[in-house]
Design a protein around this motif. Structure first.
Motif, PDB file in Angstrom:
ATOM      1  N   PRO A   1       0.838  -1.198   0.000  1.00 29.62           N
ATOM      2  CA  PRO A   1       0.000   0.000   0.000  1.00 29.62           C
ATOM      3  C   PRO A   1       0.874   1.249   0.000  1.00 29.62           C
ATOM      4  O   PRO A   1       2.061   1.205   0.356  1.00 29.62           O
ATOM      5  N   ARG A   2       0.273   2.377  -0.375  1.00 29.76           N
ATOM      6  CA  ARG A   2       1.049   3.603  -0.554  1.00 29.76           C
ATOM      7  C   ARG A   2       1.821   3.989   0.717  1.00 29.76           C
ATOM      8  O   ARG A   2       2.997   4.363   0.653  1.00 29.76           O
ATOM      9  N   TRP A   3       1.155   3.872   1.877  1.00 29.52           N
ATOM     10  CA  TRP A   3       1.825   4.275   3.116  1.00 29.52           C
ATOM     11  C   TRP A   3       3.049   3.426   3.394  1.00 29.52           C
ATOM     12  O   TRP A   3       4.083   3.917   3.870  1.00 29.52           O
TER      13      TRP A   3
ATOM     14  N   ALA B   1       4.882   1.722   1.142  1.00 31.71           N
ATOM     15  CA  ALA B   1       5.937   2.013   0.171  1.00 31.71           C
ATOM     16  C   ALA B   1       6.689   3.280   0.558  1.00 31.71           C
ATOM     17  O   ALA B   1       7.925   3.337   0.488  1.00 31.71           O
ATOM     18  N   GLU B   2       5.942   4.317   0.998  1.00 28.64           N
ATOM     19  CA  GLU B   2       6.593   5.575   1.359  1.00 28.64           C
ATOM     20  C   GLU B   2       7.446   5.417   2.614  1.00 28.64           C
ATOM     21  O   GLU B   2       8.576   5.928   2.684  1.00 28.64           O
TER      22      GLU B   2
ATOM     23  N   ARG C   1      10.647   3.683   1.726  1.00 27.36           N
ATOM     24  CA  ARG C   1      11.628   4.560   1.072  1.00 27.36           C
ATOM     25  C   ARG C   1      12.459   5.320   2.102  1.00 27.36           C
ATOM     26  O   ARG C   1      13.678   5.423   1.979  1.00 27.36           O
TER      27      ARG C   1
END
Length: 297
Positions: free
Chosen positions: A213-215, A217-218, A221
């Motif tokens: 999910p986007r959270w 992945a961020e 990073r």
């Protein structure tokens, strides 16, 4: 079963077969009693942190070789630290998975490999007769935080950061006839077995980032970029310079600003940074952190 789990199992079975064919026991496969070669390097001189600096040029040949001994020992000791973290991350990854799957069986096989590597590195430090170099207190604490807060894809990104940078250097060391035969044998064992670990981590990271999910992945990073900073600055302990009679404050600054050293660090991570970019780890605001690690141009 969709293609993802099928591919994961196929990879695991291939790696398990390779492990059965090409695994080592450092306690018996290395000659621990062999004396070191007079005048031999303990690490390729081009990979020593001060190489081609004014400080390096002012050092005697004996002092340069002695520095290579301490830097090789620092890499071994830091390798134990990295692998201790890695083993915890791999165990955590398997906790909720089917223990009869090939994927988990290979993770446990890799943990067994890393246990042998850690004891090999620790024993090599003893043989080299140096102090046991450790990360700074700050980085030791950061390692604890990063391994505890790591996402699943972050665990595999951290694995690759620790493994691929050292793998690149060791692939230069083990065929180099200027380097002590014992050190070359240690690096050869590590390179052969780490090739499997890198394949496993790369394929799993690709799968994880494709579905994260986007959270997640961020967060991955940012935590991976911070892990890169910790790993890059921890490879060589500042204490190695004092051990060979250098001012550690000055030597750290000389190594930090060395154009040759910066290029070596970027080269060591070039393939990995290309892969991280491909799977989406270098995107967004975290790219600035990645650059500050010295691994990304």
């Amino acid at each position: 079963m969709d293609a993802g789990p099928i591919d994961r199992e196929k990879t695991a079975e291939r790696l398990l077969a390779a492990s059965a064919r090409h695994s080592f026991d450092p306690d018996t496969d290395l000659d621990w009693d062999a004396p070191f070669t007079e005048g031999g390097w303990f690490w390729p001189p081009e990979l020593v942190s001060l190489y081609d600096t004014p400080l390096w040029k002012a050092m005697s040949q004996e002092q340069r070789i002695e520095l290579s001994r301490h830097e090789a020992a620092s890499l071994c000791a830091m390798g134990v630290w990295f692998e201790t973290i890695l083993m915890q991350l791999l165990l955590r990854h398997t906790y909720d998975l089917d223990p009869t799957s090939g994927h988990v069986r290979y993770a446990l096989t890799e943990i067994a490999d890393e246990c042998r590597h850690s004891t090999m590195f620790a024993r090599a430090v003893t043989k080299m007769g140096t102090p046991t170099y450790r990360p700074s207190r700050r980085d030791h604490r950061l390692g604890r935080v990063l391994k505890s807060a790591s996402t699943t894809p972050g665990s595999f990104a951290g694995t690759l950061l620790a493994e691929e940078i050292l793998d690149w250097m060791q692939r230069l060391a083990f065929p180099d006839e200027r380097v002590q035969p014992f050190v070359r044998d240690v690096t050869r064992i590590h390179v052969v077995e780490e090739a499997r670990h890198i394949r496993y981590a790369r394929e799993e990271l690709r799968r994880q980032m494709a579905t994260a999910p986007r959270w997640e992945a961020e967060l991955t990073r940012f935590t991976s970029a911070e892990a890169a900073r910790v790993i890059a600055r921890s490879l060589i302990s500042p204490r190695v310079y004092a051990a060979v009679g250098l001012d550690p404050v000055r030597a750290v600054e000389v190594a930090r600003t060395s154009a040759h050293r910066r290029e070596i660090m970027r080269k060591s991570a070039r393939r990995l940074m290309d892969f991280f970019d491909e799977v989406g780890l270098l995107h967004g605001p975290s790219r600035r952190l990645w650059r500050s690690s010295g691994l990304l141009a």
